[in-house]
Each structure stands twice: as structure tokens, then as C-alpha cells.
Design an enzyme around this catalytic site. Sequence first.
Site, PDB file in Angstrom:
ATOM      1  CG  ASP A  80      44.602  45.373  38.055  1.00 46.02           C
ATOM      2  OD1 ASP A  80      44.313  44.244  37.626  1.00 46.02           O
ATOM      3  OD2 ASP A  80      45.020  45.568  39.211  1.00 46.02           O
ATOM      4  CD  GLU A 145      47.061  40.112  40.525  1.00 46.80           C
ATOM      5  OE1 GLU A 145      47.696  39.236  41.134  1.00 46.80           O
ATOM      6  OE2 GLU A 145      47.624  41.099  39.989  1.00 46.80           O
TER       7      GLU A 145
END
Length: 399
Positions: A80, A145
Site C-alpha cells: 500500500d 502498513e
Amino acid sequence: MAAWENNEEIRLFQEYLRIPSVHPNIDYEPCVAFIKKQAEALELPVKLYYPVNPKNPIVVITWTGLQPELPSIVLNSHMDVVPVFAENWTHPPFGAEIDDEGRIFARGSQDMKCVGMQYLAAIRALKNEGKQFKRTIHIMFSPDEEKGGALGMEKFVPSKDFADLNVGFALDEGIASPNETFDVFYAERSTWRIYFHISGSAGHGSILHKATAGEKLRHIMNKMMDLRDAEIKKLENNDMWTLGDVTTINLTQVRGGVQSNVVPPMVIVGFDIRLAIDVDHVGFENQLNRFCEEAGGGIEIVYEHKKPYVPPTPIDDSNPFWAGFKRSVDSLGLKVRTLVFPAGTDSRYIRMAGIPAIGFSPMNDTPILLHDHDEFIKAETYLKGIEIYKTIIPNVANA
């Protein structure tokens, strides 16, 4: 012709960067499909795990070692990336365009799609050279994350699936370095995000009410800002310290009130706090509670995040994986600094499980642009990083 022109590893990196795995509402399927394709090309098995829900997979490519009973190595990265403000970019943020200086512009070019692809490139080169290592290597791609890992590594690391991987050591992300030094991170500060819910006397704005929320707010803000000032002075007075060595305190939100002539019954003030690794958590919490009592009471502290103390990874000969890592960078003549990471990564969950972890992104002489506009990495820096991992991975996998 520049070394990066018509380079297959650069092309693959660009392909990964062009996948807009951006918050909010990420669709990870294109990333998963891309990673599966890389695993197939490497002739390595790939497995998906779903620690929270099917929308947030953890993808693991495994290269089995000669002694698979030994604790394994994890090469972790996250899929991400943070949001972009495209109007502030000079290149499309998911275009992965290369300019005449060899700079690859894209969100995730530094944080941290570069590292995940450098792992794969190094593994590809090592396999092509016929290399094999004692320990099994898991190349791991995690979700969420950038939002704190609650939908990814926070739940995966305590699971049986993770335990079955028999992890003994992990490499994860670091930060670019603007000078010749490479920064290596062995610990992280603890994140506390807190809100003081401050109650007080309410009423008409023309009256001098006693014990108002505003008066208490002033006391809390003064105390917190005094703590902040003290940490700033610590940093200014020690040339050897970096941001990770002190506690940071920042006011992030103030909420309350209904209109300008009404004294509110409650105001809320929020702070982002990153506790240095030498701070006593119980003592710090007691100090916050004292601030509330001194302000006159009627204040509740609400914790959005209250991360525990996590012991740092040993960076001495007691840790054979660190010894392997250090031997690698020394053999390459790299100048490194060992630091406490100033923000948060998935490494904290791995260290929390008692597993040593090192944060390292092989980017020196590179401006720090993670989360910034026009994030980029130079192609030559990216390719140099692959060569660095080609030395590090064998040394830690044979530790």
C-alpha cells in the site's frame, strides 16, 4: 546509453509502481496478480494469507533452504501507498516516468515498492547464478502498513500461519539518506495518540465561570508544550542524536464548542506522541494523569493508540543475523549509521514477537520524499540497491 535504459529490472519496477494501490479503498488484486506472476517467473511457490479479511491479503513467496528446519528469513515490504495530490506533482504519480536524470517518479518509489522489487531482483539474480542457502527465505508483501498495520501484520504475526513460517530474522523498510551514509534501523519509538476530553463549567459567554474547559485546556496545553520544548532542547544540545532518540509531542486536533457566545461543557485536544525507547511508559502515563489532576480534574484521557515498549534488535555479535548484515555492508565499503526509526513500520510487530528485525532501504544520496509530492528514486540508485541485497541476502540466509 545509461545503465538503466532498456533494463528489465527497471521495467518490472515501473510496472509495479503503476499499480495504484493507494489509500483509501485499496484494491490489492492487481498487486497480488503481479506478485504471483513474479513468483511463477522465479519458479517459486506463492501463498496468500488473510489474517483479517479477504480484501487485505498477505502474499508470501518462498525459496526453501538447504536446511529448512532452521529459523527462516523474512524479506518484508508493504504493497500500500499513501494518498497523492496529483496537482502538486510534475509527473503523474502512478506513471513511473523516468526523466533525463534517470529519476523514476511515482508514489511508492521510495516508500516502499522499491525494496520489495529489489528483493525479487536480487533473488532472481542469485537463483540464476545457481546459489542456494541454508535458511528458507520468505519474500513477504503486506497490506495496510500505511494505516498502522491493523489489517495486516499486526494480526498476522501472532497467528499460527506466521508461526508456521518459523521466522528467525526479518528485513524491512528504512528511509532514504540525503548523504553518502546508509541508515540502518534497529528499533522504533512507541506511538501513543491521545485525546484529553476536558469537561468544565458551561454557560453564557458574558459570565466569568469558574473551572471552565478552556482554563483546563490551557493548563494541559502548557504542560504538553513544556514537555515538547524539553525534547527539542535535548535534540539541539546533542549533535550525536537524531529524531528517533527523543520523544516527539505534537498537538494535532482541538475540537469543541457550538457557537461564539456559549462556554462549552467540553473541549477535546489531541496529541501525537512517539515515546523514545528509554522512556518508562508507566511513569509517562502517571505524568499525564497528574496534569489532569493539576488542571482541576474532570478530564478523561482516551487512547487511540497506545503501543507498548518493544525491545530493540541487538546490533552486536550476540545476533548472528546482524553479524551477517554488518559483514555484508562492510565488504561493500558502505558507510552506515545505526538509528532508532522515527516513525512506525511493520517491524515493530515482528520485534514484538521476539524476532530480530532490521529496517534498511538502500538509498543514499537521495532526498527524503516518502509521503511527499514528486516522490522519486534514481534508476542507478535502485539498481545499486539490488547489488547490495545480492550480498546481504546470502549472508543472513547462511547465518
